[in-house]
Design an enzyme around this catalytic site. Sequence first.
Site, PDB file in Angstrom:
ATOM      1  N   LYS A 147      10.970 -36.789  -8.706  1.00 23.20           N
ATOM      2  CA  LYS A 147      10.845 -38.246  -8.789  1.00 23.20           C
ATOM      3  C   LYS A 147      11.757 -38.911  -7.768  1.00 23.20           C
ATOM      4  CE  LYS A 147       9.301 -38.295 -13.544  1.00 23.20           C
ATOM      5  NZ  LYS A 147       9.640 -38.553 -14.956  1.00 23.20           N
TER       6      LYS A 147
ATOM      7  N   HIS B  13      21.832 -33.959 -23.820  1.00 21.72           N
ATOM      8  CA  HIS B  13      20.999 -33.709 -25.006  1.00 21.72           C
ATOM      9  C   HIS B  13      21.512 -34.601 -26.123  1.00 21.72           C
ATOM     10  CE1 HIS B  13      19.640 -30.049 -22.983  1.00 21.72           C
ATOM     11  NE2 HIS B  13      20.914 -29.790 -22.756  1.00 21.72           N
TER      12      HIS B  13
END
Length: 125
Positions: A61, A110
């Site tokens: 990206k 996370h």
Amino acid sequence: MILGFGIDLMDLRRLDEKKIERLQAKVLTDKEREQLSNISTLKRKKEFFSGRFCAREAFYKATGRGVRDFELNTIAVSTDENGKPSLDVPKEQLDYFFSVDCRVFLTITHDGEYTVAGVIVEGIE
């Protein structure tokens, strides 16, 4: 100078052992696959796999082109002795996407059922 920024998010509930098994050769390097095989819990396997997947997606990206020019498993995520991740992108790919020398910065996090990775590509003057 910042040449690119990419971010990717994955919901860990989308992963199970079969999906990880099916996708690992496409996504991970041989060394990462070996590391994955040494992880004993499914929760940690999901975190490991999703972190590496998101890192690659975030990098592509950041290039502005997405994943279409190279295979995902041509990039590696490694960690230093403190656990800080880095993205190892072959010079061939960096030269293909960026017209100047550059370095790549990676962060992976996370939280609960989610993994997020962010990548910044910086031009070196």
